[in-house]
Design an enzyme around this catalytic site. Structure first.
Site, PDB file in Angstrom:
ATOM      1  N   HIS A 126      36.088  21.996  39.434  1.00 55.51           N
ATOM      2  CA  HIS A 126      36.053  22.449  40.831  1.00 55.51           C
ATOM      3  C   HIS A 126      34.618  22.663  41.287  1.00 55.51           C
ATOM      4  O   HIS A 126      33.667  22.418  40.522  1.00 55.51           O
ATOM      5  CB  HIS A 126      36.927  23.694  41.028  1.00 55.51           C
ATOM      6  CG  HIS A 126      36.529  24.876  40.206  1.00 55.51           C
ATOM      7  ND1 HIS A 126      35.419  25.637  40.471  1.00 55.51           N
ATOM      8  CD2 HIS A 126      37.097  25.428  39.106  1.00 55.51           C
ATOM      9  CE1 HIS A 126      35.323  26.615  39.584  1.00 55.51           C
ATOM     10  NE2 HIS A 126      36.330  26.505  38.732  1.00 55.51           N
ATOM     11  N   HIS A 155      31.978  24.383  39.010  1.00 50.86           N
ATOM     12  CA  HIS A 155      31.423  23.554  37.930  1.00 50.86           C
ATOM     13  C   HIS A 155      30.396  22.566  38.489  1.00 50.86           C
ATOM     14  O   HIS A 155      29.340  22.352  37.913  1.00 50.86           O
ATOM     15  CB  HIS A 155      32.544  22.763  37.236  1.00 50.86           C
ATOM     16  CG  HIS A 155      33.640  23.627  36.687  1.00 50.86           C
ATOM     17  ND1 HIS A 155      34.965  23.387  36.933  1.00 50.86           N
ATOM     18  CD2 HIS A 155      33.595  24.747  35.928  1.00 50.86           C
ATOM     19  CE1 HIS A 155      35.698  24.309  36.320  1.00 50.86           C
ATOM     20  NE2 HIS A 155      34.885  25.145  35.718  1.00 50.86           N
ATOM     21  N   CYS A 215      42.878  39.399  26.186  1.00 51.10           N
ATOM     22  CA  CYS A 215      43.231  38.516  27.306  1.00 51.10           C
ATOM     23  C   CYS A 215      42.831  37.104  26.916  1.00 51.10           C
ATOM     24  O   CYS A 215      41.648  36.839  26.677  1.00 51.10           O
ATOM     25  CB  CYS A 215      42.522  38.922  28.591  1.00 51.10           C
ATOM     26  SG  CYS A 215      42.734  37.668  29.884  1.00 51.10           S
ATOM     27  N   CYS A 226      40.223  35.508  29.448  1.00 52.52           N
ATOM     28  CA  CYS A 226      38.811  35.903  29.296  1.00 52.52           C
ATOM     29  C   CYS A 226      38.315  35.596  27.895  1.00 52.52           C
ATOM     30  O   CYS A 226      37.123  35.594  27.653  1.00 52.52           O
ATOM     31  CB  CYS A 226      38.597  37.406  29.442  1.00 52.52           C
ATOM     32  SG  CYS A 226      39.254  38.199  30.862  1.00 52.52           S
ATOM     33  N   CYS A 280      45.069  42.758  32.438  1.00 51.22           N
ATOM     34  CA  CYS A 280      43.666  42.336  32.406  1.00 51.22           C
ATOM     35  C   CYS A 280      43.044  42.603  33.785  1.00 51.22           C
ATOM     36  O   CYS A 280      43.573  42.150  34.801  1.00 51.22           O
ATOM     37  CB  CYS A 280      43.564  40.846  32.090  1.00 51.22           C
ATOM     38  SG  CYS A 280      41.913  40.221  32.398  1.00 51.22           S
ATOM     39  N   HIS A 286      42.125  39.090  35.390  1.00 52.10           N
ATOM     40  CA  HIS A 286      43.131  38.066  35.679  1.00 52.10           C
ATOM     41  C   HIS A 286      44.493  38.609  36.108  1.00 52.10           C
ATOM     42  O   HIS A 286      45.399  37.816  36.353  1.00 52.10           O
ATOM     43  CB  HIS A 286      43.303  37.147  34.459  1.00 52.10           C
ATOM     44  CG  HIS A 286      42.073  36.353  34.168  1.00 52.10           C
ATOM     45  ND1 HIS A 286      41.153  36.732  33.222  1.00 52.10           N
ATOM     46  CD2 HIS A 286      41.584  35.237  34.743  1.00 52.10           C
ATOM     47  CE1 HIS A 286      40.163  35.859  33.201  1.00 52.10           C
ATOM     48  NE2 HIS A 286      40.397  34.945  34.122  1.00 52.10           N
ATOM     49  N   LYS A 335      36.033  35.321  44.332  1.00 54.50           N
ATOM     50  CA  LYS A 335      35.478  34.250  43.507  1.00 54.50           C
ATOM     51  C   LYS A 335      36.470  33.093  43.431  1.00 54.50           C
ATOM     52  O   LYS A 335      37.662  33.309  43.325  1.00 54.50           O
ATOM     53  CB  LYS A 335      35.220  34.782  42.095  1.00 54.50           C
ATOM     54  CG  LYS A 335      34.548  33.758  41.199  1.00 54.50           C
ATOM     55  CD  LYS A 335      34.542  34.176  39.754  1.00 54.50           C
ATOM     56  CE  LYS A 335      34.718  32.944  38.882  1.00 54.50           C
ATOM     57  NZ  LYS A 335      34.923  33.258  37.483  1.00 54.50           N
ATOM     58  N   LYS A 364      40.168  29.045  38.912  1.00 54.88           N
ATOM     59  CA  LYS A 364      41.440  28.351  38.704  1.00 54.88           C
ATOM     60  C   LYS A 364      42.578  29.353  38.602  1.00 54.88           C
ATOM     61  O   LYS A 364      43.681  29.101  39.032  1.00 54.88           O
ATOM     62  CB  LYS A 364      41.366  27.489  37.455  1.00 54.88           C
ATOM     63  CG  LYS A 364      40.912  28.258  36.209  1.00 54.88           C
ATOM     64  CD  LYS A 364      39.672  27.668  35.628  1.00 54.88           C
ATOM     65  CE  LYS A 364      39.081  28.622  34.577  1.00 54.88           C
ATOM     66  NZ  LYS A 364      37.840  28.162  34.052  1.00 54.88           N
TER      67      LYS A 364
END
Ligand code: ME8
Length: 671
Positions: free
Chosen positions: A18, A21, A126, A129, A148, A151, A303, A306
């Protein structure tokens, strides 16, 4: 010859590529091109992180052998990156044999030096992470399950035999590194954050799992799989020849290591500035010169990730924008090191203003006039009266300044300011052309000399910019150079090697538009349709594909909001508190322990999970907002008698304490 080694993080193959990256890779590619242009022997590394329990599970879900599954995703990354023509010298994959061999070597060295031992680990894990949390660091959901904080997913309790890395033994050496070398962590704010974290004490790190199969086995103990971050971080040395014969092995490794610049998002700052240097120290290897943690592209204030499903689709980006436009926007719009909100609207505006109307227009009008008035041959400087000569000199001086400013800013990775400097030169020459009106001069044969001066100055400015901007706009600077008739590979020379006036007498090439103007309305409508939204309703698209409704009238009820009435709100007692004492909680990375004066007989003890972001001593005397009637609870053995309110920023939930701009008495009610 001087060398330069630049790296990106290696991207997890548990998701599709995405914008995030692409962003880091664009920055690294720009730096690599910039350094090569200045004659440095540059090595640029990117790649993929392919081990871990999540990847194993994703493959299982897809019904594929794990390697086949990851190969497919690696291909997707490579395909998505291909149009950008990145100049990485190698693409490392953690499933490559040479990498595995070298990870063993790193492990064995750290172990031989006494920094790895076997023990037992119990903790809340998690898988997204790849990190353990203590109970005090996380919240429970309605069903009492620990969640978490990053997430929003249930944590798993893992208790197993594990190898540990003696991270606790590196606290002093790490602090010394940060203090001695301010460039090791950049920018400054991130350095402070890490220093404050390490100052609070470090726990040993569990670096193996027996419940994970998809990974690299611990040397001599195949029941254990090496922790994915130990494996992944090693890539930066394994891919340049450490512990294997890749690229000429040890000699190549010694040539390029330590890395000059390791680019990471701030999401993985701690791994790169605490664990990574400690692993290297443990193996007796030098640490990188600079780890630069850049900010995050946000989408609708959160942020892009994904897990949240709000990422920008690279296919959409590719369809509507040239690769150079994307590069330019990434470097210009986001102040490097800070977060930036991504919107297609901002991108269209930026591309139209700076590229179509700015650089593109300068190129096409200058070259068209050279073609029309001088039969396609760049004129000599020409003589002119004092006034025009003075203005032409100002433009020339301005170009020299732009070159120097650009260079100074790019050396410190301040890309947007460097580009601002270049665009100041464009604005100056544009004004010079508009004021001098070469189209009028061309009508009068007596004005041939001043006309030459104007176009000579414009061409030279363009030629200098077309070299200066090579690292940022590789395709379009190449096109401009061709149109300028510069066939002598000037992209390979540094801007400082250019000499003013050298283009005189050159025959220009065919003039073609470089950055056609983009139709904002049409492109926005197309993007909205592609993303499944209804164009007429909204200005803002959340990248989940959802349309944020146009602002509702005050009386309308916003969908999805569960309202409470005033009686419900009155149940929450909010009061002003003054922090009297503040300190870290031993062995709890995230907690601070306060005593807070709420205007009561005794100050209260309250704990807050903000230790990674605030230095306790700086908070003393600060007025904060306290939930005063929250049932007391125990955190890490301490009673916490209330809650400190803070805004939660970004996906990582960075806390920003709520407070007041005016003085308020302790204990005052907030309603
Ligand atoms: O963390 N804005 O991989 P990853 C800007 N495999 N950059 C972003 C971004 C955003 N919204 N989202 C991601 C991993 N990035 C590990 C790294 S390194 C030894 C192992 C970029 O696929 C940014 O560089 O989650 C971030 O650090 C990286 O992608 C995380 O990629």
């Amino acid at each position: 010859m001087n060398k330069f080694y630049v790296t990106t993080p290696i991207y997890y193959v548990n998701s599709r590529p995405h914008l995030g990256h692409l962003y880091t890779t664009i920055i690294a590619d720009t730096v690599a091109r910039y350094k090569r242009q200045r004659g440095l022997d540059t090595f640029f590394l990117t790649g993929t992180d392919e081990h871990g329990v999540n990847i194993e599970r994703a493959a299982e879900k897809a019904g594929l052998p794990v390697k086949q599954h990851v190969d497919g995703i690696v291909d997707e990354f490579k395909t998505a990156f291909a149009p950008y023509g990145f100049t990485n010298d190698h693409w490392v994959r953690t499933t490559d044999d040479y990498h595995k061999k070298a990870v063993y070597e790193l492990w064995k060295r750290a172990e031989a030096n006494g920094h790895i031992y076997k023990g037992k680990y119990e903790g809340w894990y998690c898988g997204n992470c790849n990190e353990f949390y203590s109970e005090s660091e996380v919240e429970k959901n309605g069903e009492g399950t620990l969640i978490c904080p990053t997430h929003d997913r249930p944590l798993e309790l893992i208790a197993e035999e594990s190898y540990f890395f003696k991270l606790s033994a590196f606290q002093d050496r790490l602090m010394e590194l940060y203090e001695k070398d301010p460039n090791f962590i950049r920018p400054e704010a991130r350095r402070n954050e890490v220093m404050s974290f390490v100052r609070g004490g470090l726990n040993d790190l569990s670096i193996s799992r027996i419940s994970v199969n998809w990974g690299i086995q611990v040397p001599g103990d195949p029941d254990h799989t090496i922790y994915v971050w130990f494996d992944a971080l090693s890539n930066y040395i394994t891919a340049i020849g450490f512990g294997n014969d890749q690229f000429g092995g040890e000699e190549h490794f010694r040539k390029y290591w330590p890395a000059d610049l390791q680019l990471v998002g701030k999401d993985i700052l701690r791994f790169h500035t605490v664990y990574w240097p400690a692993f290297l120290m443990a193996a007796g290897l030098p640490v990188p010169k600079t780890v630069f943690a850049h900010g995050m592209w946000l989408s609708g204030g959160r942020k892009m990730s994904k897990t949240l499903g709000n990422v920008i689709n690279l296919a959409t980006l590719r369809k509507h924008f040239s690769t150079d436009s994307v590069r330019y926007f990434c470097l210009r719009e986001m102040v490097f090191g800070h977060d930036g909100d991504f919107t297609y609207e901002a991108m269209l505006d930026r591309v139209n203003a700076d590229l179509a109307s700015g650089l593109g227009n300068l190129a096409s009008r200058t070259l068209t006039m050279v073609r029309n008035y001088f039969d396609g041959e760049v004129p000599e400087a020409g003589s002119a009266d004092g006034e025009l000569r003075a203005r032409a000199s100002e433009v020339r001086d301005g170009v020299a300044h732009a070159l120097a400013d650009f260079e100074r800013e790019f050396e410190i990775y301040s890309f947007s300011r460097g580009l601002e400097a270049a665009w100041a030169a464009i604005a100056r020459v544009d004004k010079f052309i508009s004021d001098a009106k070469p189209w009028d001069l061309a009508k009068n044969p007596d004005q041939r000399e001043p006309l030459k001066l104007v176009l000579h100055t414009a061409v030279e400015t363009l030629r200098h910019l077309a070299v200066l901007l090579v690292p940022v706009l590789p395709e379009s600077t190449q096109a401009i150079q061709e149109q300028l008739g510069q066939t002598n590979q000037i992209s390979r020379i540094a801007p400082s090697q250019l000499k003013w006036g050298e283009s005189a007498g050159t025959k220009i090439g065919e003039v073609k538009p470089i950055f056609p103007r983009l139709d904002k309305k049409q492109i926005m409508d197309e993007i909205k349709t592609e993303e499944g939204a209804q164009p007429e309703k909204s200005e803002t698209i959340e990248k989940t594909g959802e349309v944020k409704p146009a602002p509702a009238a005050a009386t309308e009820v916003a969908p999805g909001v569960a309202f409470i009435n005033i009686e419900d709100f009155a149940k929450v007692e909010l009061r002003v508190g003054e922090i009297k004492t503040a300190e870290r909680v031993p062995k709890a990375d995230k907690l601070l322990r306060f005593t807070i004066d709420l205007g009561e007989a005794e100050p209260r003890q309250i704990l807050a999970g903000i230790a990674q972001y605030y230095e306790p001593e700086k908070l003393i005397g600060r007025k904060v907002i306290i939930v005063a009637n929250l049932a007391p609870r125990k955190l890490r053995g301490f009673d916490s008698q209330g809650m400190v309110l803070a805004a939660s920023i970004g996906e990582e939930g960075r806390p920003v304490l709520a407070g007041f701009l005016e003085d308020v008495p302790n204990g005052a009610k907030i309603r």
